[in-house]
Design a protein around this motif. Structure first.
Motif, PDB file in Angstrom:
ATOM      1  N   TYR A  32     125.133  24.836  74.241  1.00 55.70           N
ATOM      2  CA  TYR A  32     123.876  25.163  73.579  1.00 55.70           C
ATOM      3  C   TYR A  32     122.765  24.329  74.195  1.00 55.70           C
ATOM      4  O   TYR A  32     122.894  23.126  74.366  1.00 55.70           O
ATOM      5  N   ALA A  33     121.665  24.982  74.514  1.00 58.12           N
ATOM      6  CA  ALA A  33     120.524  24.264  75.069  1.00 58.12           C
ATOM      7  C   ALA A  33     119.886  23.407  73.992  1.00 58.12           C
ATOM      8  O   ALA A  33     119.892  23.742  72.809  1.00 58.12           O
ATOM      9  N   SER A  34     119.314  22.289  74.416  1.00 57.29           N
ATOM     10  CA  SER A  34     118.619  21.441  73.452  1.00 57.29           C
ATOM     11  C   SER A  34     117.296  22.090  73.092  1.00 57.29           C
ATOM     12  O   SER A  34     116.595  22.633  73.956  1.00 57.29           O
ATOM     13  N   GLU A  35     116.959  22.071  71.829  1.00 59.99           N
ATOM     14  CA  GLU A  35     115.726  22.705  71.372  1.00 59.99           C
ATOM     15  C   GLU A  35     114.548  21.794  71.654  1.00 59.99           C
ATOM     16  O   GLU A  35     114.606  20.588  71.388  1.00 59.99           O
ATOM     17  N   PRO A  36     113.460  22.364  72.176  1.00 61.30           N
ATOM     18  CA  PRO A  36     112.295  21.529  72.460  1.00 61.30           C
ATOM     19  C   PRO A  36     111.606  21.087  71.175  1.00 61.30           C
ATOM     20  O   PRO A  36     111.725  21.728  70.126  1.00 61.30           O
ATOM     21  N   LYS A  37     110.896  19.989  71.270  1.00 62.28           N
ATOM     22  CA  LYS A  37     110.149  19.488  70.117  1.00 62.28           C
ATOM     23  C   LYS A  37     109.014  20.462  69.813  1.00 62.28           C
ATOM     24  O   LYS A  37     108.288  20.885  70.712  1.00 62.28           O
ATOM     25  N   MET A  38     108.879  20.833  68.543  1.00 57.64           N
ATOM     26  CA  MET A  38     107.850  21.795  68.158  1.00 57.64           C
ATOM     27  C   MET A  38     106.534  21.084  67.864  1.00 57.64           C
ATOM     28  O   MET A  38     106.526  19.949  67.396  1.00 57.64           O
ATOM     29  N   TYR A  39     105.456  21.778  68.156  1.00 58.89           N
ATOM     30  CA  TYR A  39     104.133  21.262  67.833  1.00 58.89           C
ATOM     31  C   TYR A  39     103.238  22.436  67.486  1.00 58.89           C
ATOM     32  O   TYR A  39     103.483  23.566  67.901  1.00 58.89           O
ATOM     33  N   TYR A  40     102.214  22.176  66.705  1.00 58.69           N
ATOM     34  CA  TYR A  40     101.286  23.212  66.303  1.00 58.69           C
ATOM     35  C   TYR A  40     100.122  23.269  67.281  1.00 58.69           C
ATOM     36  O   TYR A  40      99.650  22.245  67.776  1.00 58.69           O
ATOM     37  N   ALA A  41      99.671  24.482  67.557  1.00 57.56           N
ATOM     38  CA  ALA A  41      98.531  24.660  68.451  1.00 57.56           C
ATOM     39  C   ALA A  41      97.262  24.216  67.728  1.00 57.56           C
ATOM     40  O   ALA A  41      97.125  24.353  66.510  1.00 57.56           O
ATOM     41  N   GLU A  42      96.354  23.675  68.500  1.00 57.52           N
ATOM     42  CA  GLU A  42      95.073  23.261  67.940  1.00 57.52           C
ATOM     43  C   GLU A  42      94.051  24.361  68.152  1.00 57.52           C
ATOM     44  O   GLU A  42      94.098  25.080  69.145  1.00 57.52           O
ATOM     45  N   TYR A  43      93.126  24.479  67.202  1.00 58.58           N
ATOM     46  CA  TYR A  43      92.066  25.472  67.312  1.00 58.58           C
ATOM     47  C   TYR A  43      91.181  25.118  68.500  1.00 58.58           C
ATOM     48  O   TYR A  43      90.845  23.946  68.691  1.00 58.58           O
TER      49      TYR A  43
END
Length: 56
Positions: free
Chosen positions: A14-25
């Motif tokens: 299983y591939a490691s999941e990337p760290k999630m981040y929210y897009a900025e306006y």
């Protein structure tokens, strides 16, 4: 990498999941840049369509 082995001895990687981040306006200058890009793209597409009608 996360690896498991089932009862038949088959390995699943299983591939490691990337760290999630929210897009900025986008900032106001970025919004203006997007508007200019849209206008330029519209101008190019309109020109291509008109040339196509003229040639045919």
């Amino acid at each position: 990498m996360y690896t498991t082995v089932n009862e038949d001895g088959i390995i699943n990687n299983y591939a490691s999941e990337p760290k999630m981040y929210y897009a900025e306006y986008p900032a106001i200058w970025e919004q203006r840049k997007y508007v200019l890009q849209a206008l330029f793209a519209t101008l190019i597409v309109t020109t291509i369509v008109l040339v196509g009608f003229t040639v045919s």
